[in-house]
Design an enzyme around this catalytic site. Structure first.
Site, short mmCIF file in Angstrom:
data_model
loop_
_atom_site.label_atom_id
_atom_site.label_comp_id
_atom_site.label_asym_id
_atom_site.label_seq_id
_atom_site.Cartn_x
_atom_site.Cartn_y
_atom_site.Cartn_z
N LYS A 1 0.86 -1.19 0.00
CA LYS A 1 0.00 0.00 0.00
C LYS A 1 0.89 1.24 0.00
O LYS A 1 1.56 1.53 0.99
CB LYS A 1 -0.87 0.03 1.26
CG LYS A 1 -1.89 1.16 1.21
CD LYS A 1 -2.39 1.59 2.57
CE LYS A 1 -1.47 2.55 3.27
NZ LYS A 1 -1.33 3.85 2.59
N GLY B 150 7.78 4.97 7.77
CA GLY B 150 6.99 6.19 7.94
C GLY B 150 7.37 6.87 9.24
O GLY B 150 8.47 6.69 9.76
N SER B 151 6.43 7.62 9.78
CA SER B 151 6.74 8.44 10.96
C SER B 151 6.67 7.60 12.25
O SER B 151 6.05 6.53 12.29
CB SER B 151 5.75 9.60 11.04
OG SER B 151 4.45 9.08 11.14
N GLU C 202 10.70 1.09 10.06
CA GLU C 202 11.74 2.07 9.72
C GLU C 202 11.11 3.44 9.89
O GLU C 202 10.29 3.85 9.08
CB GLU C 202 12.20 1.88 8.27
CG GLU C 202 12.91 0.56 8.00
CD GLU C 202 14.30 0.50 8.60
OE1 GLU C 202 14.76 1.48 9.23
OE2 GLU C 202 14.95 -0.55 8.44
N CYS D 218 14.70 10.25 5.57
CA CYS D 218 14.72 9.79 6.96
C CYS D 218 16.07 10.04 7.59
O CYS D 218 16.18 10.65 8.65
CB CYS D 218 14.34 8.33 7.03
SG CYS D 218 15.29 7.28 5.94
N GLU E 260 11.71 16.76 13.84
CA GLU E 260 12.18 16.41 12.51
C GLU E 260 11.56 17.38 11.51
O GLU E 260 10.36 17.35 11.27
CB GLU E 260 11.74 14.98 12.18
CG GLU E 260 12.19 14.49 10.84
CD GLU E 260 11.66 13.10 10.47
OE1 GLU E 260 10.53 12.77 10.85
OE2 GLU E 260 12.40 12.37 9.79
P1 NAD Z 1 3.35 8.50 7.71
O1 NAD Z 1 3.67 7.74 8.95
O2 NAD Z 1 2.42 9.63 7.78
O3 NAD Z 1 2.76 7.52 6.58
C1 NAD Z 1 3.44 6.37 6.16
C2 NAD Z 1 2.45 5.38 5.61
O4 NAD Z 1 1.60 4.91 6.67
C3 NAD Z 1 1.52 5.90 4.52
O5 NAD Z 1 1.38 4.90 3.53
C4 NAD Z 1 0.20 6.09 5.28
O6 NAD Z 1 -0.94 6.00 4.45
C5 NAD Z 1 0.25 4.94 6.24
N1 NAD Z 1 -0.60 5.07 7.44
C6 NAD Z 1 -1.12 6.20 7.98
N2 NAD Z 1 -1.81 5.91 9.10
C7 NAD Z 1 -1.71 4.57 9.28
C8 NAD Z 1 -2.16 3.66 10.28
N3 NAD Z 1 -2.88 4.07 11.35
N4 NAD Z 1 -1.86 2.35 10.16
C9 NAD Z 1 -1.09 1.92 9.13
N5 NAD Z 1 -0.63 2.72 8.16
C10 NAD Z 1 -0.94 4.04 8.22
O7 NAD Z 1 4.78 8.94 7.15
P2 NAD Z 1 5.09 9.88 5.89
O8 NAD Z 1 4.78 11.29 6.28
O9 NAD Z 1 4.52 9.29 4.67
O10 NAD Z 1 6.68 9.71 5.79
C11 NAD Z 1 7.59 10.55 6.42
C12 NAD Z 1 8.18 9.86 7.64
O11 NAD Z 1 8.78 8.63 7.27
C13 NAD Z 1 9.32 10.67 8.25
O12 NAD Z 1 9.21 10.65 9.66
C14 NAD Z 1 10.57 9.93 7.82
O13 NAD Z 1 11.68 10.14 8.63
C15 NAD Z 1 10.09 8.52 7.82
N6 NAD Z 1 10.93 7.68 6.97
C16 NAD Z 1 11.73 6.74 7.55
C17 NAD Z 1 12.58 5.96 6.78
C18 NAD Z 1 13.48 4.91 7.40
O14 NAD Z 1 13.98 4.07 6.67
N7 NAD Z 1 13.70 4.93 8.68
C19 NAD Z 1 12.60 6.13 5.39
C20 NAD Z 1 11.76 7.10 4.83
C21 NAD Z 1 10.92 7.86 5.63
#
Ligand code: NAD
Length: 471
Positions: free
Chosen positions: A170, A221-222, A243, A277, A374
């Site tokens: 997804k 993600g976050s 991650e 990230c 961040e």
């Molecule tokens: P986000 O957490 O808002 O979203 C990530 C994904 O999670 C999206 O696909 C979103 O639709 C989904 N999502 C949202 N709510 C959810 C839930 N309750 N359950 C399951 N999935 C859900 O993150 P973002 O804003 O898309 O990405 C930015 C963040 O990602 C930053 O904090 C960045 O540092 C981090 N990031 C980390 C890495 C790593 O490898 N550590 C790599 C890239 C980005």
């Protein structure tokens, strides 16, 4: 305007509902994203489960060949995918932008094809033989963010498939189109059902984490969402790899040469407009070098073109979405109100598109939002320090633990400091470089588990120990 479809069981599946994806450089509509609900997710999980029966038992050499075909398919379609990625994500074609991301996706796929997890012999003697086998887990649910949509999709999909799992991915609702298209392309070289894609809103992610038919979630993600993922995955005891976010510190040591390190510092922070990230998000500089490092960064920044990513002249593009843009504005305004000195940038640009200028802030300190949070944007906060022990302590005084770096004319000195940072990856005189053969992951709140290399591959398997003979 093109309406995109889901791909389930090797077939395009249309949905009744869609929403528009906007080009962050222009505000124009790039395409329409399908909205999947529980019914489509159930169908995708069922297709993945059905394919798992044979894919998990497919000989290893055939799975290697399939992953190589995936790399070939990415290579063959790199131009088309890079352009779509630029249009929906904003990152330029040029520089460390879309073409760079596609090159990485192919390289990671090829390297992952070369990895294997052979049976380990734990014991083989007169008292018996004990073997350790690695078995696939089942259906892997992959949830990706919007900053590197295709590269991170490949990081999730390829090791899962390589080890005999099947996948439902997804993408982020901000950048779904390139992933939908890439999965369509990859389905041309994979058996039906091995790789499925659903798209929709955030609630679809939660449905995946709760789904009984999914055995593992790999999530990038976050930190906040990562915690929710872990919580809702607990109900079915899913395996998770998380991650998450970072707030990486870089520490410049007093013997560093500001002009020599300016380029590395700049790109360590600014790759993908800071929407990375493991980008350098807090820079600690000693009193003795403070103004010199600041002006070397400002001089370097003056020659970095930002604009529409389809224009080859640009190496930085817009921020990806309005939410992120507003966050960057809020953090910079907060810093200004609290005494930060704006060396360059610092004011939102006029006109269409989510362009925020390269911004370098001096006279900032721990306790300000721009340092503690961040920023995920093109802003480098430069923080002054007097004593290196204090700088290390401040760098470590964070819930984040993704990456960190130290900079010196003496690499051994930098290595000693970098090694004391509480993070999963420590860099010496660089920041942010990652490799497909080296495990990558966060400590503290930046994540659980690793990706890449043998250790990353192992996360898509469970251990089965086989005992023969013995007493
Ligand atoms: P986000 O957490 O808002 O979203 C990530 C994904 O999670 C999206 O696909 C979103 O639709 C989904 N999502 C949202 N709510 C959810 C839930 N309750 N359950 C399951 N999935 C859900 O993150 P973002 O804003 O898309 O990405 C930015 C963040 O990602 C930053 O904090 C960045 O540092 C981090 N990031 C980390 C890495 C790593 O490898 N550590 C790599 C890239 C980005």
């Amino acid at each position: 305007m093109k309406q995109y479809d889901l791909v389930i069981g090797g077939e395009a599946v249309a949905t009744t509902e869609h929403f528009d994806i906007l080009d962050p450089a222009t505000g124009e509509v790039v395409g329409a994203c399908p909205v999947a609900g529980k019914a489509e997710l159930d169908r995708a999980v069922a297709a993945a489960r059905a394919a798992f029966a044979s894919w998990s038992r497919t000989p290893d050499a055939e799975r290697v060949a399939a992953v190589q075909r995936m790399a070939d398919a990415i290579h063959a379609h790199a131009g088309e995918l890079a352009e779509l990625l630029t249009r929906e994500q904003g990152k330029p074609l040029n520089g460390m932008g879309s073409r760079f991301e596609l090159g990485g996706a192919e390289a990671w796929a090829r390297h992952t094809a070369s990895l294997s997890l052979p049976v380990e012999i734990i014991q083989d003697d007169e008292s018996g033989r004990v073997e350790l086998h690695r078995k696939p887990l089942g259906v892997v649910g992959s949830i990706t963010p919007w900053n590197f949509p295709l590269l991170i999709a490949v990081w999730h999909i390829v090791p899962a498939i390589r080890t005999g799992n099947t996948v439902v991915i997804k993408p982020s609702p901000y950048t779904p189109l390139s992933t939908l298209r890439m999965v369509e392309i990859l389905n041309e070289v994979l058996p039906a059902g091995v790789l499925n894609v659903v798209a929709g809103r955030d609630d679809l992610g939660q449905m995946m984490t709760e789904h009984e038919g999914i055995q593992k979630i790999v999530f990038t993600g976050s930190i906040g969402t990562g915690k929710r993922v872990m919580q809702s995955a607990a109900g079915t005891l899913k395996r998770v790899t998380l991650e998450l976010g970072g707030n990486d510190a870089g520490i410049v040591l007093p013997d560093a040469d500001p002009k020599a390190i300016a380029e590395g510092l700049f790109w360590g922070a600014m790759i993908n407009n800071g929407q990375t990230c493991a980008a350098l998000k807090r820079l600690y500089v000693p009193d003795s070098l403070y103004e010199e490092v600041c002006s070397a960064l400002v001089d370097y920044a003056a020659h970095v073109p930002m604009g529409n990513g389809l224009d080859e002249a640009n190496v930085l593009g817009p921020l990806q979405n309005r939410m992120q843009y507003d966050k960057v504005v809020a953090l910079v305004e907060d810093a200004k109100a609290n005494g930060a000195r704006v060396l360059t940038g610092g004011a939102a640009a006029e006109g269409p598109g989510l362009f925020y200028p390269i911004t370098i802030l001096a006279d900032v300190s721990d306790g300000m939002r721009i340092v503690d949070e961040e920023q995920f944007g093109p802003v480098i906060p430069v923080i002054r320090y007097t004593d290196v022990e204090d700088a290390i302590a401040r760098a470590n005084a964070s819930e984040n633990g993704l990456g960190g770096s130290a900079w010196s004319s003496d690499p051994a000195k930098a290595k000693a400091v970098a090694g004391r940072l509480e993070c999963g990856t420590a860099w010496v005189n660089s920041h942010g470089a990652i490799k497909p053969n080296a495990p990558f992951g966060g400590v503290k709140s930046s994540g659980i588990g690793v990706e890449f290399g043998r250790q990353g591959l192992e996360e898509y398997t469970s251990i089965q120990v086989v005992h023969e003979g013995g007493h």
